[in-house]
Design an enzyme around this catalytic site. Structure first.
Site, mmCIF file in Angstrom:
data_model
loop_
_atom_site.group_PDB
_atom_site.id
_atom_site.type_symbol
_atom_site.label_atom_id
_atom_site.label_comp_id
_atom_site.label_asym_id
_atom_site.label_seq_id
_atom_site.Cartn_x
_atom_site.Cartn_y
_atom_site.Cartn_z
ATOM 1 N N LYS A 80 0.858 -1.187 0.000
ATOM 2 C CA LYS A 80 0.000 0.000 0.000
ATOM 3 C C LYS A 80 0.893 1.236 0.000
ATOM 4 O O LYS A 80 1.899 1.282 0.720
ATOM 5 C CB LYS A 80 -0.888 -0.013 1.241
ATOM 6 C CG LYS A 80 -1.918 1.104 1.296
ATOM 7 C CD LYS A 80 -2.807 0.974 2.532
ATOM 8 C CE LYS A 80 -3.870 2.055 2.590
ATOM 9 N NZ LYS A 80 -4.719 1.938 3.798
ATOM 10 N N SER A 155 -9.670 1.943 2.963
ATOM 11 C CA SER A 155 -8.787 2.652 2.068
ATOM 12 C C SER A 155 -7.772 1.774 1.342
ATOM 13 O O SER A 155 -7.191 2.197 0.354
ATOM 14 C CB SER A 155 -8.043 3.736 2.846
ATOM 15 O OG SER A 155 -7.188 3.150 3.796
ATOM 16 N N SER A 179 -9.859 -0.223 7.202
ATOM 17 C CA SER A 179 -9.243 -0.096 5.876
ATOM 18 C C SER A 179 -8.525 -1.331 5.343
ATOM 19 O O SER A 179 -8.131 -1.351 4.179
ATOM 20 C CB SER A 179 -8.271 1.080 5.852
ATOM 21 O OG SER A 179 -8.977 2.289 5.768
#
Lengths: 486, 94
Positions: A80, A155, A179
């Site tokens: 990420k 997210s 997330s």
């Protein structure tokens, strides 16, 4: 072998690598090729590091030959883009960091490098991890590989989509209010948010420091255990990392769950829960019972206050953390006639709408005259939420519940209404406020073919019981075997 | 306790953000929606409840006071939007 290498999990690929039947260079090239051809369809990757990945793959190959490998040696991963990587652009999906090249590695990245993993690149997310759909990325949304008109969750949407679409073998994400777990649920993969303090946050670009945790998104439960094993443990560089010894997470996999008490929180099954999600989760509870688990109803009475608490605590911390983006030391700088104007222009140009909204909310909640009414009050309610879990874990070893109230919603559906977007995190947010671990494992599909996840929540440092239960569930079902039509 | 347009502008100034005229309106409405929702917390009686700022029982994290190599200056300056003679350059302050 009929299956392409890119479709394998860590657990299936590692033995092939260690026996020398497959080379890390071959796997990495297959994945780089697939990313080159297909990433455009989903927008999962923001940066692909072909040169770096090839070098790591060659190193891994040499290491495997020397028989000095770990289970992660030669495994191609997607990170990420909130985790800093030395020499590799890290944007947080924000214009303000569009050209930021970190001079150091996050501790988790350093540990994975030491284990011999291969970094394919950096994956998309909501800007600064603020969002539930990956639509808040400054570089365009990521699409759900199961249904491209739908969001992948957020997210960590890039991570979940990349794992589900076989654009990597596994990924690391971060979870501040859901997330990791929510996108894992929406993309039909496994996602684990560890206990606060279990994994070092050093080099995780801060959003809300008392809530943020790093964790794996993977194709199967055992892979999550392998990745957690590699990244967990004390780190002197993170003063909130905990020196509690790291247990062997693999040992519990395959152990039966007969007699295990699984709490079912009544507040997670009421109003607002989609019928198909409810049916899938109820089905999962039946499966757990059939494996010998004992279901007990428990209550978490302050659940309905979690979202309100979170949107004070998280935004207050964010407004403070994001003050560092001032156009001086790194990141974007816009011109201004003086210092104050330079700050304001830089931050207005560099931050997207949701980030500015949260900074504004947090600044307001912490401002003179409002601190007690908002921030202090929210921290008190946070205590009540924590106590709910403490009481529940006196009656059971873990909790089972839905991850999200609905399957992945449509792109654009909630963009104009931030509050509705916030409420989609209602079942995941409490775990962050209480600091406890949570895991999402695939447990069904909606009539549109969208994945649905089962959430397991454990007491602090109870990752092992979550992995054990998820693994038993996975072995009894085949939801995780179904591949996205991509 | 609805947020006025002036308060929104004041908060933006504190946060070092500048808002366009249309954005002021949208933000005022959205922030008010969210704040109204957050009022929900006032339903709870929290007298005598201690605030929880941090979930883990660590109060001080000490480490040995030992000199270690830091980030080399050049590397630290590499991402700076403007630099000169080993320093960050900012707009004139005085």
């Amino acid at each position: 072998m009929t299956e392409p290498l890119y479709s394998l999990s860590i657990s299936r690929l590692a033995p092939l690598l260690s026996r020398g039947e497959v080379s890390p260079v071959e796997v990495t090239e297959q994945l780089l090729d697939r990313i080159r051809r297909r990433n455009g369809e989903l927008n999962a990757y923001l940066t692909v590091d072909e040169t770096g990945a090839r070098a790591q793959a060659r190193d891994a190959e040499a290491r495997l030959r020397r028989e000095e490998a770990t289970p992660l040696t030669g495994i191609p991963l997607a990170l990420k883009d909130v985790l800093v990587t030395q020499g590799l652009r890290t944007t947080c999906a924000s214009k303000i960091l569009e050209n930021f090249v970190p001079p150091y590695d996050a501790t988790v990245c350093a540990r994975l490098r030491q284990a011999g993993a291969v970094f394919l690149g950096k994956v998309n997310m909501d800007e600064f991890a603020m969002g539930s759909s990956t639509e808040n990325s400054a570089f365009g949304p990521t699409l759900n590989p199961w249904h491209r008109e739908h969001i992948p969750g957020g997210s960590s949407g890039g991570s979940a989509a990349a794992v589900a679409a076989d654009l990597c073998i596994a990924s690391l994400g971060s979870d501040t209010g859901g997330s990791i777990r929510q996108p894992a649920s929406h993309c039909g993969v496994v996602g684990l948010k560890p206990t606060y303090g279990r994994v070092s946050r050093y080099g995780l670009v801060a959003y809300a420091s008392s809530l943020d945790q790093i964790g794996p998104l993977t194709k199967e439960v055992r892979d999550a255990a392998l990745l957690l094993q590699a990244i967990a443990g004390f780190d002197a560089k993170d003063s909130t990392s905990v020196p509690t010894p790291v247990p062997d997470y693999l040992e519990v996999l395959g152990q039966e769950i007969r007699g295990l008490k699984v709490g079912v929180p009544r507040e997670y099954f009421g109003h607002g829960l989609d019928k198909e999600v409810e049916a899938a989760v109820q089905g999962a509870l039946k499966t757990l019972a059939s494996l010998g688990a004992e279901l007990v109803e428990v209550s978490l009475p302050h659940t309905e206050y979690a979202v309100a608490t979170y949107y004070v605590v998280a935004v207050a911390e964010a407004s403070s953390n994001l003050a560092r983006y001032d156009g001086v030391k790194y990141g974007l700088r816009a011109e201004g006639r003086n210092l104050l104007e330079m700050y304001a222009h830089t931050r207005t140009l560099g931050f997207g709408a949701e980030v500015r909204r949260r900074i504004m909310l947090g600044t307001y909640a912490l401002s003179a005259g409002y601190y007690e009414a908002y921030y202090q009050k929210a921290l008190q309610v946070r205590t009540l939420i924590r106590r709910d879990f403490e009481a529940a874990f006196e009656q059971c070893a873990l909790l089972a519940a839905p991850v999200a109230p609905t399957p992945a919603f449509r792109l654009g559906e909630k963009v104009a209404d931030p509050l509705t977007m916030y409420l989609s995190d209602i079942f995941t947010i409490s775990a962050n406020l209480a600091g406890i671990p949570g895991l999402s494992v695939p447990c069904g599909f909606s009539s549109l073919g969208l994945p649905i996840g089962l959430q397991l929540l454990g007491p602090p440092f109870g990752e092992a019981v979550l992995l054990q239960t998820a693994s038993a569930f996975e072995q009894a079902t085949d939801f995780h075997r179904r591949k996205a039509p991509f | 306790m609805a947020l006025t347009r002036e308060e929104v502008l004041h908060v933006a100034e504190l946060a070092r953000l500048s808002l366009g005229p249309e954005e002021i309106e949208v933000f005022t409405r959205q922030l008010n929606d969210i704040l109204t929702y957050i009022q929900k917390l006032q339903e709870l009686d929290t007298r005598g409840i201690s605030p929880l700022a941090h979930v883990i029982p660590i109060f001080n994290a000490f480490k040995e006071d030992k000199v270690q190599a830091g980030l080399p200056r050049d590397l630290a300056l590499d991402n700076a939007p403007a630099r000169e003679e080993g320093n960050f350059v900012v707009p004139r302050v005085i």
